[in-house]
Design an enzyme around this catalytic site. Structure first.
Site, PDB file in Angstrom:
ATOM      1  N   HIS A   1       7.408   3.545  -3.024  1.00  0.00           N
ATOM      2  CA  HIS A   1       6.763   3.878  -1.751  1.00  0.00           C
ATOM      3  C   HIS A   1       5.314   4.237  -2.021  1.00  0.00           C
ATOM      4  O   HIS A   1       5.009   4.851  -3.046  1.00  0.00           O
ATOM      5  CB  HIS A   1       7.486   5.069  -1.093  1.00  0.00           C
TER       6      HIS A   1
ATOM      7  N   ASP B   1      14.873   2.362   3.122  1.00  0.00           N
ATOM      8  CA  ASP B   1      15.517   1.066   3.342  1.00  0.00           C
ATOM      9  C   ASP B   1      16.668   0.791   2.386  1.00  0.00           C
ATOM     10  O   ASP B   1      17.389  -0.188   2.559  1.00  0.00           O
ATOM     11  CB  ASP B   1      14.478  -0.058   3.189  1.00  0.00           C
TER      12      ASP B   1
HETATM   13  N1  ACO Z   1      10.228  -2.806  -8.121  1.00  0.00           N
HETATM   14  C1  ACO Z   1       9.582  -2.961  -9.298  1.00  0.00           C
HETATM   15  N2  ACO Z   1       8.330  -2.522  -9.527  1.00  0.00           N
HETATM   16  C2  ACO Z   1       7.691  -1.890  -8.525  1.00  0.00           C
HETATM   17  C3  ACO Z   1       8.297  -1.689  -7.281  1.00  0.00           C
HETATM   18  C4  ACO Z   1       9.625  -2.165  -7.097  1.00  0.00           C
HETATM   19  N3  ACO Z   1      10.253  -2.010  -5.935  1.00  0.00           N
HETATM   20  N4  ACO Z   1       7.440  -1.040  -6.467  1.00  0.00           N
HETATM   21  C5  ACO Z   1       6.319  -0.848  -7.187  1.00  0.00           C
HETATM   22  N5  ACO Z   1       6.467  -1.347  -8.422  1.00  0.00           N
HETATM   23  C6  ACO Z   1       5.481  -1.280  -9.515  1.00  0.00           C
HETATM   24  C7  ACO Z   1       4.386  -2.317  -9.297  1.00  0.00           C
HETATM   25  O1  ACO Z   1       4.669  -3.533  -9.962  1.00  0.00           O
HETATM   26  C8  ACO Z   1       3.185  -1.608  -9.888  1.00  0.00           C
HETATM   27  O2  ACO Z   1       3.244  -1.753 -11.289  1.00  0.00           O
HETATM   28  P1  ACO Z   1       1.859  -1.836 -12.137  1.00  0.00           P
HETATM   29  O3  ACO Z   1       1.160  -0.523 -11.918  1.00  0.00           O
HETATM   30  O4  ACO Z   1       2.325  -2.028 -13.528  1.00  0.00           O
HETATM   31  O5  ACO Z   1       1.097  -3.002 -11.586  1.00  0.00           O
HETATM   32  C9  ACO Z   1       3.419  -0.141  -9.574  1.00  0.00           C
HETATM   33  O6  ACO Z   1       4.851  -0.001  -9.433  1.00  0.00           O
HETATM   34  C10 ACO Z   1       2.742   0.329  -8.305  1.00  0.00           C
HETATM   35  O7  ACO Z   1       3.095  -0.583  -7.258  1.00  0.00           O
HETATM   36  P2  ACO Z   1       2.117  -0.954  -6.064  1.00  0.00           P
HETATM   37  O8  ACO Z   1       2.601  -2.205  -5.417  1.00  0.00           O
HETATM   38  O9  ACO Z   1       0.698  -0.926  -6.547  1.00  0.00           O
HETATM   39  O10 ACO Z   1       2.347   0.305  -5.127  1.00  0.00           O
HETATM   40  P3  ACO Z   1       2.066   0.366  -3.582  1.00  0.00           P
HETATM   41  O11 ACO Z   1       1.965   1.811  -3.262  1.00  0.00           O
HETATM   42  O12 ACO Z   1       0.913  -0.510  -3.215  1.00  0.00           O
HETATM   43  O13 ACO Z   1       3.389  -0.286  -2.946  1.00  0.00           O
HETATM   44  C11 ACO Z   1       5.477  -0.637  -1.934  1.00  0.00           C
HETATM   45  C12 ACO Z   1       4.391   0.395  -2.301  1.00  0.00           C
HETATM   46  C13 ACO Z   1       4.849  -1.808  -1.154  1.00  0.00           C
HETATM   47  C14 ACO Z   1       6.473   0.042  -0.994  1.00  0.00           C
HETATM   48  C15 ACO Z   1       6.167  -1.132  -3.225  1.00  0.00           C
HETATM   49  O14 ACO Z   1       6.765  -0.049  -3.907  1.00  0.00           O
HETATM   50  C16 ACO Z   1       7.222  -2.222  -2.944  1.00  0.00           C
HETATM   51  O15 ACO Z   1       6.863  -3.397  -2.821  1.00  0.00           O
HETATM   52  N6  ACO Z   1       8.540  -1.835  -2.828  1.00  0.00           N
HETATM   53  C17 ACO Z   1       9.564  -2.788  -2.488  1.00  0.00           C
HETATM   54  C18 ACO Z   1       9.553  -3.040  -0.978  1.00  0.00           C
HETATM   55  C19 ACO Z   1      10.057  -1.880  -0.195  1.00  0.00           C
HETATM   56  O16 ACO Z   1      11.114  -1.300  -0.476  1.00  0.00           O
HETATM   57  N7  ACO Z   1       9.317  -1.530   0.876  1.00  0.00           N
HETATM   58  C20 ACO Z   1       9.712  -0.480   1.811  1.00  0.00           C
HETATM   59  C21 ACO Z   1       8.724   0.648   1.813  1.00  0.00           C
HETATM   60  S1  ACO Z   1       9.271   1.938   2.868  1.00  0.00           S
HETATM   61  C22 ACO Z   1       8.907   1.388   4.417  1.00  0.00           C
HETATM   62  O17 ACO Z   1       8.012   0.647   4.675  1.00  0.00           O
HETATM   63  C23 ACO Z   1       9.770   1.851   5.485  1.00  0.00           C
END
Ligand code: ACO
Length: 426
Positions: free
Chosen positions: A304, A361
C-alpha cells in the site's frame, strides 16, 4: 508558527509550516515559484498534501485509520454503513432523530429515473459492471438538473443524498443486466444493505429472504471501504470537482480511476490470483515471481502507498472471512491459500524489508465470492461504498475558501522550440 528556510542559489526564504491536529506537519510552498522560479517535483504525490481535510486520518506506520476521529475497527464492529455515511458527511455521529431523518431521506431517493434502464439495454450483456457504472453514473447529471447547481448548498446536499441512495440500485441493475434477469425496484422497508442484496439476488417471482449474517458482513465491507483520505480516486473526484464539474460527473470520474488494478480493481485481481495459485503448495512459485524484478507479477492485495504496517481493514476482513464462511457452511480452499500466502509473505525478507502487508483487497473478495457475487462485481461494490467518501470529500472541497482549480506543473524534457518543416522536406 514555525517555518522552513529554503535556500537556492544563495537566496533564502522562509516558508510557513502548518500543523494538523495529528500527523506530519506540512511546508506551505505556495510562494516557492514566485520566490525561486522553481517547481517541486513529486510524481505520484508521495510527499505532497493536496488539500486540508477534517474527514479521514491515516497513520500508515502504525496501521491506524480514523474517520472523523473514530477508529475503523470500532465503526466496523458497532456502527452501520448509513451511520458512517452520515458521520463522513456531517462530521459527527448522528443522534437517533438525525439518524432516522437521514435514513428517511436516503430511502426516498433509491429509485432511478425509469428511462435510465434504457442506458443498460444499450450495453453488451458481457460488459464489465464498472464500464456500465462509469456511463450510468455520469448520465445521472442528464436526469437530475435540479441538483447540479454546485453553488447552491441545498442542491449539493440533494445530489449527495441521491448518489448515496441510487448507487445500490445502479450497481444491482448492472448485475441483473449481466445475468439476463429483470431489474428489481428498491424495497424501502429494508435496510440499505438488505435492499441492495434483494435488488441483486432477488427475483420478482418469489420473496427474497435476507440472511442477517450476509447482510451484516456486506454492511461491514461497505463501512471498511467508505473513505480513505486522498487516495487516487478521491483525488480524481476532487480534481474533477475543482473545475466546477457537477457531482455526478465527478463521481463518474472517481469510478473510472477506482477501476484500475493498482487501486479498487485489486480486489478482483486478488481473488483471481488466489484461485490461480489454487493450493498452498504452489505459493513459493508465486512468491518467487513477485520478488523477481524481471517479472511484472505482483502479489495482488499486498502493499500500500500509505500503510507500511498491517492495513487495519484487512485485519477486520480476515476475521470476518472465517466467520462468514463458517456460518454459511462454505469450505473454500482459497481461504486456506490466502492464510498461508499471508504467513509465507510476512516471514519473507523481501516483504519484510519493503513493509508489504495485506491490504483491504486481500480478504474482501473471499467474502464477496462466498456471498455469491461474481468477481466482476467486486469493484462495483467498492465504488458503491466509496461514493460516501467521495461526496464527503467533494462537499468539503466545495466549502473550502482556499479551493482552486487543480493544475499541477511539470518538468518538461521534450524538444525546445523548433520551426515547422513542410512534409516534402522531412
Ligand atoms: N508484490 C510484490 N512487490 C511489491 C508489491 C506487491 N504487491 N507492492 C510493492 N512491491 C514492491 C515494488 O516492486 C517496489 O520494489 P522496488 O523498491 O524494489 O522497486 C516496492 O515494493 C515499492 O513499490 P511501489 O510500487 O513503488 O509502491 P507504491 O506505493 O507506488 O505502490 C501499490 C503501492 C500500487 C498498492 C503496490 O503495492 C501494488 O501494486 N500492490 C498490488 C496491488 C494492490 O493490492 N492494490 C490495492 C491497493 S489498496 C486500494 O487501492 C484499495
Amino acid at each position: 508558527m514555525t517555518s522552513a528556510n529554503i535556500s537556492i542559489d544563495g537566496k533564502a526564504a522562509d516558508y510557513p509550516v502548518h500543523a494538523g491536529s495529528v500527523g506530519p506537519e506540512v511546508i506551505d510552498i505556495r510562494k516557492l515559484y514566485a520566490n525561486t522560479g522553481r517547481f517541486t517535483y513529486d510524481p505520484g504525490f508521495t510527499s505532497t498534501a493536496s488539500c486540508e481535510s477534517k474527514i479521514t486520518y491515516i497513520d500508515g506506520d502504525q496501521g491506524v485509520l480514523l474517520h472523523r476521529g473514530y477508529p475503523i475497527e470500532q465503526l466496523a464492529e458497532k456502527s452501520s454503513f448509513l451511520e458512517v455515511a452520515y458521520l463522513l458527511m456531517h462530521g459527527d455521529l448522528p443522534s437517533q432523530q438525525q439518524h432516522d431523518e437521514f435514513k428517511y431521506l436516503i430511502t426516498r431517493h433509491t429509485m432511478v429515473h425509469e428511462q435510465l434502464a434504457n442506458f443498460y439495454r444499450g450495453f453488451r450483456r458481457d460488459a464489465h459492471p464498472m464500464a456500465i457504472m462509469c456511463g450510468v453514473v455520469g448520465a445521472l447529471s442528464a436526469f437530475y438538473h435540479d441538483s447540479t447547481d454546485i453553488h447552491d448548498a441545498k442542491q449539493r446536499e440533494i445530489a449527495c443524498h441521491r448518489l448515496i441512495a441510487k448507487m445500490p440500485t445502479i450497481a444491482a441493475m448492472a448485475y441483473k443486466y449481466s445475468v439476463g434477469q429483470p431489474f428489481l425496484y428498491p424495497d424501502n422497508s429494508l435496510s440499505y444493505t438488505g435492499n441492495f442484496l434483494r435488488m441483486t439476488f432477488g427475483v420478482p417471482a418469489e420473496p427474497y429472504i435476507i440472511n442477517p449474517v450476509v447482510e451484516d458482513a456486506l454492511d461491514k465491507i461497505f463501512i471498511l471501504h467508505a473513505d480513505h483520505e486522498q487516495n487516487a480516486s478521491t483525488s480524481t473526484v476532487r480534481l474533477a470537482g475543482s473545475s466546477g464539474a457537477n457531482p455526478f460527473a465527478c463521481i463518474a470520474a472517481g469510478i473510472a480511476c477506482l477501476w484500475g488494478p493498482a487501486h479498487g480493481g485489486a480486489n478482483e485481481a486478488a481473488l483471481e490470483m488466489l484461485r490461480e495459485i489454487g493450493r498452498p503448495e504452489r505459493i513459493p512459485e508465486f512468491v518467487a515471481r513477485a520478488k523477481n524484478k524481471d517479472d511484472p507479477f505482483r502479489l495482488m492485495g499486498f502493499g500500500h502507498r500509505v500503510y507500511k504496517n498491517y492495513d487495519p481493514r484487512a485485519k477486520v476482513l480476515g476475521e470476518a472471512a472465517t466467520k462468514v464462511l463458517d456460518t454459511l457452511g462454505i469450505s473454500d480452499p482459497v481461504l486456506d491459500t490466502a492464510r498461508e500466502l499471508e504467513r509465507v509473505a510476512l516471514s519473507d525478507d523481501y516483504f519484510i524489508e519493503k513493509k508489504l502487508y495485506p491490504n483491504v483487497d486481500f480478504y474482501s473478495g473471499i467474502i464477496l465470492s462466498a456471498i455469491g457475487f461474481p468477481t466482476s462485481m467486486f469493484t462495483a461494490l467498492f465504488a458503491l461504498a466509496r461514493t460516501t467518501g467521495w461526496i464527503a470529500q467533494w462537499t468539503e472541497m466545495m466549502e473550502d475558501k482556499e479551493q482552486k482549480i487543480g493544475r499541477p506543473r511539470q518538468l518538461y524534457t521534450g524538444s525546445p522550440r523548433r520551426d515547422y518543416v513542410p512534409i516534402e522536406q522531412r
